[in-house]
Motif scaffolding. Structure first.
Motif, PDB file in Angstrom:
ATOM      1  N   ASP A 102       0.832  -1.208   0.000  1.00 22.13           N
ATOM      2  CA  ASP A 102       0.000   0.000   0.000  1.00 22.13           C
ATOM      3  C   ASP A 102       0.868   1.262   0.000  1.00 22.13           C
ATOM      4  O   ASP A 102       0.423   2.335   0.422  1.00 22.13           O
ATOM      5  CB  ASP A 102      -0.937  -0.009   1.215  1.00 22.13           C
ATOM      6  CG  ASP A 102      -1.885  -1.202   1.183  1.00 22.13           C
ATOM      7  OD1 ASP A 102      -2.450  -1.496   0.110  1.00 22.13           O
ATOM      8  OD2 ASP A 102      -2.051  -1.864   2.234  1.00 22.13           O
ATOM      9  N   HIS A 128       0.606  -9.694   3.830  1.00 17.53           N
ATOM     10  CA  HIS A 128       0.063 -10.095   2.528  1.00 17.53           C
ATOM     11  C   HIS A 128       1.249 -10.333   1.593  1.00 17.53           C
ATOM     12  O   HIS A 128       1.606  -9.487   0.780  1.00 17.53           O
ATOM     13  CB  HIS A 128      -0.871  -9.012   1.973  1.00 17.53           C
ATOM     14  CG  HIS A 128      -2.198  -8.938   2.662  1.00 17.53           C
ATOM     15  ND1 HIS A 128      -2.451  -8.105   3.731  1.00 17.53           N
ATOM     16  CD2 HIS A 128      -3.361  -9.600   2.433  1.00 17.53           C
ATOM     17  CE1 HIS A 128      -3.706  -8.263   4.122  1.00 17.53           C
ATOM     18  NE2 HIS A 128      -4.286  -9.159   3.347  1.00 17.53           N
ATOM     19  N   TRP A 329      -9.953  -2.003   9.696  1.00 17.49           N
ATOM     20  CA  TRP A 329      -8.989  -1.916   8.601  1.00 17.49           C
ATOM     21  C   TRP A 329      -8.758  -0.472   8.176  1.00 17.49           C
ATOM     22  O   TRP A 329      -9.253   0.475   8.780  1.00 17.49           O
ATOM     23  CB  TRP A 329      -9.433  -2.832   7.448  1.00 17.49           C
ATOM     24  CG  TRP A 329      -8.292  -3.300   6.604  1.00 17.49           C
ATOM     25  CD1 TRP A 329      -8.126  -3.085   5.272  1.00 17.49           C
ATOM     26  CD2 TRP A 329      -7.151  -4.044   7.032  1.00 17.49           C
ATOM     27  NE1 TRP A 329      -6.938  -3.643   4.845  1.00 17.49           N
ATOM     28  CE2 TRP A 329      -6.321  -4.236   5.905  1.00 17.49           C
ATOM     29  CE3 TRP A 329      -6.725  -4.551   8.273  1.00 17.49           C
ATOM     30  CZ2 TRP A 329      -5.100  -4.924   5.976  1.00 17.49           C
ATOM     31  CZ3 TRP A 329      -5.514  -5.231   8.342  1.00 17.49           C
ATOM     32  CH2 TRP A 329      -4.719  -5.415   7.211  1.00 17.49           C
ATOM     33  N   ARG A 330      -8.011  -0.272   7.125  1.00 18.66           N
ATOM     34  CA  ARG A 330      -7.423   1.024   6.792  1.00 18.66           C
ATOM     35  C   ARG A 330      -8.416   2.046   6.221  1.00 18.66           C
ATOM     36  O   ARG A 330      -9.454   1.683   5.672  1.00 18.66           O
ATOM     37  CB  ARG A 330      -6.286   0.801   5.795  1.00 18.66           C
ATOM     38  CG  ARG A 330      -6.715   0.284   4.441  1.00 18.66           C
ATOM     39  CD  ARG A 330      -5.574  -0.418   3.710  1.00 18.66           C
ATOM     40  NE  ARG A 330      -5.845  -0.530   2.284  1.00 18.66           N
ATOM     41  CZ  ARG A 330      -5.352   0.294   1.369  1.00 18.66           C
ATOM     42  NH1 ARG A 330      -4.574   1.299   1.715  1.00 18.66           N
ATOM     43  NH2 ARG A 330      -5.640   0.143   0.093  1.00 18.66           N
ATOM     44  N   LYS A 335      -8.669   5.298  -2.468  1.00 20.79           N
ATOM     45  CA  LYS A 335      -9.891   4.569  -2.855  1.00 20.79           C
ATOM     46  C   LYS A 335     -10.989   5.173  -1.998  1.00 20.79           C
ATOM     47  O   LYS A 335     -11.150   4.787  -0.828  1.00 20.79           O
ATOM     48  CB  LYS A 335      -9.777   3.079  -2.521  1.00 20.79           C
ATOM     49  CG  LYS A 335      -8.776   2.279  -3.317  1.00 20.79           C
ATOM     50  CD  LYS A 335      -8.953   0.803  -2.872  1.00 20.79           C
ATOM     51  CE  LYS A 335      -7.878  -0.088  -3.400  1.00 20.79           C
ATOM     52  NZ  LYS A 335      -7.969  -1.442  -2.800  1.00 20.79           N
ATOM     53  N   HIS A 338     -13.146   3.172   0.443  1.00 21.31           N
ATOM     54  CA  HIS A 338     -12.470   2.096   1.174  1.00 21.31           C
ATOM     55  C   HIS A 338     -11.905   2.642   2.484  1.00 21.31           C
ATOM     56  O   HIS A 338     -10.739   2.987   2.582  1.00 21.31           O
ATOM     57  CB  HIS A 338     -11.364   1.527   0.288  1.00 21.31           C
ATOM     58  CG  HIS A 338     -10.790   0.223   0.789  1.00 21.31           C
ATOM     59  ND1 HIS A 338     -11.541  -0.907   1.016  1.00 21.31           N
ATOM     60  CD2 HIS A 338      -9.513  -0.129   1.108  1.00 21.31           C
ATOM     61  CE1 HIS A 338     -10.761  -1.892   1.440  1.00 21.31           C
ATOM     62  NE2 HIS A 338      -9.528  -1.436   1.518  1.00 21.31           N
TER      63      HIS A 338
HETATM   64  C1  BMA Z   1      -7.066  -5.212   1.675  1.00 22.19           C
HETATM   65  C2  BMA Z   1      -7.385  -3.907   0.975  1.00 22.19           C
HETATM   66  C3  BMA Z   1      -6.311  -3.666  -0.049  1.00 22.19           C
HETATM   67  C4  BMA Z   1      -4.934  -3.658   0.651  1.00 22.19           C
HETATM   68  C5  BMA Z   1      -4.740  -4.897   1.478  1.00 22.19           C
HETATM   69  C6  BMA Z   1      -3.468  -4.873   2.288  1.00 22.19           C
HETATM   70  O1  BMA Z   1      -8.050  -5.553   2.574  1.00 22.19           O
HETATM   71  O2  BMA Z   1      -7.413  -2.845   1.905  1.00 22.19           O
HETATM   72  O3  BMA Z   1      -6.544  -2.426  -0.687  1.00 22.19           O
HETATM   73  O4  BMA Z   1      -3.916  -3.545  -0.308  1.00 22.19           O
HETATM   74  O5  BMA Z   1      -5.827  -5.076   2.348  1.00 22.19           O
HETATM   75  O6  BMA Z   1      -3.445  -3.800   3.199  1.00 22.19           O
END
Ligand code: BMA
Length: 371
Positions: A102, A128, A329-330, A335, A338
């Protein structure tokens, strides 16, 4: 390495048991603990207090409308406090990249993790990772032989070994102002009850999934990583058996986690509650039997499309299913829809303030007092 690993496991268990008798340790006591054991003792104290730490992925490095600024955080800008847990993702470190998947630089991540620790907060890491066969990303799951190749093909095993060592080096480099390693949480091979990662349910056998954990741990032990609590985190399950089907073993896991997302607002709330009850419930029961911690390792409602989500959905869920921490989460900056935490001006921001003020939730400032 078996012997070293067994000794570490035994030491961790001893710390766990001795902590369960008394909810806090003196500073002198904590000097003799490894960083992982000290973190375990802190999380035990949090659990014993009945409170839950709020966490956010990538919190201080970007937000809904900004990226890269220093000293910012969408959460800080709403409640004047940082999340108690910050999650970071190591995806990309295995490629030798200087930024993760990211675009967060590993240098900044290290500095922010150390700053979070210094303010009394806690850091958790997910990974990831690309696969070690053809370097496709975590989500490329058409090839259902990746884990088997890691375990059976010497060339792939060697690449995997190097990937895990790159994570180990990063974790070993997380040191405080006195040069002491800081305790962190690592949550590898997550959401394996789904089939969207190359280590997923349809991508490898039960035994191979467990062996993947054992290999990861063996390599990390060889690298001297002793500052990690290991979190196991299935995605939503429907039974305790499913939760534990691929459990790698008590010697590998400190934290029984659960990743359960809400898929839409009002209409999905009931379904979310049921999924949390089944999955976090399974985590709680498994943790209780084994003397482990419980954590709500990932959750959230994308776009937080229900203004009262924090006090009407998340708070009751974690009051019903106590866990040491909960991570949303982020808040992606690139995005627009998101995001999983509010930002200033978002329609759930006031409700998040009420969530913050609830006596159950812990953010960095209050967490700093729990040692
Ligand atoms: C996922 C999304 C993706 C991101 C990944 C790792 O859930 O948020 O956009 O690249 O996690 O953070």
């Amino acid at each position: 390495m078996k012997a070293i690993y067994t000794m570490l496991a035994a030491a961790t268990m001893m710390a766990a048991y001795s902590c369960s008798g008394s909810s806090s340790r003196s500073a002198a006591d904590s000097d003799s603990l490894t960083a992982a054991q000290a973190l375990r003792a802190r999380l035990d104290s949090v659990s014993a207090s009945g409170k839950i730490i709020f966490g956010h992925d990538d919190d201080p490095v970007y937000g809904h409308t900004w990226v890269g600024d220093e000293g910012r955080s969408d959460i800080l800008e709403i409640v004047g406090d940082y999340p108690g847990v910050m999650n970071w993702d190591l995806g990309g470190i295995e490629l030798g990249d200087s930024v993760n998947l990211d675009s967060v630089s590993f240098g900044r991540m290290r500095a922010e993790a150390i700053a979070q620790d210094a303010r009394g907060g806690i850091n958790a890491f997910s990974w990831h990772s690309v696969n070690p066969v053809d370097s496709l990303n975590s989500w490329a799951c058409e090839d259902t032989t990746i884990v088997a190749q890691i375990l059976n093909d010497q060339t792939v095993m060697a690449r995997f070994d190097a990937q895990v060592r790159s994570v180990a080096r990063f974790l070993n480099s997380l040191t405080d102002a006195n040069g002491k390693k800081i305790g962190v949480i690592l949550r590898p091979w997550h959401e394996h009850t789904g089939s969207w990662f190359w280590w997923g349910e349809k991508q490898c056998t039960v035994d191979d999934y467990k062996a993947l954990w054992a290999q990861t741990r063996r390599i990390m032990d060889e690298e001297g990583v002793d500052n990690v609590l290991w979190a196991y985190s299935p995605d939503r399950v429907t039974s305790d058996e499913q939760y534990l089907e691929r459990y790698p073993g008590d010697e590998f896991v400190d934290i029984m986690g659960a990743d359960v997302y809400a898929y839409n607002a009002e209409k999905g709330v009931d379904q979310y509650r049921k999924a949390v009850a089944a999955t976090l419930g399974a985590a709680s029961r498994a943790a209780k039997e084994r003397g482990k911690l419980v954590a709500f390792t990932e959750t959230g409602l994308e776009g937080v499309t229900m203004p009262a989500w924090w006090t009407e959905v998340l708070l009751p869920a974690v009051k019903e299913w106590p866990a040491a921490y909960v991570v949303v989460w982020r808040n992606a900056h690139d995005k627009p829809g998101h995001f999983f935490a509010p930002y200033p001006g978002h329609e759930s921001a006031d409700n998040f303030k009420a969530f913050y003020s609830d006596s159950t939730t812990l953010f960095a400032r209050e967490l700093n007092n729990i040692r």
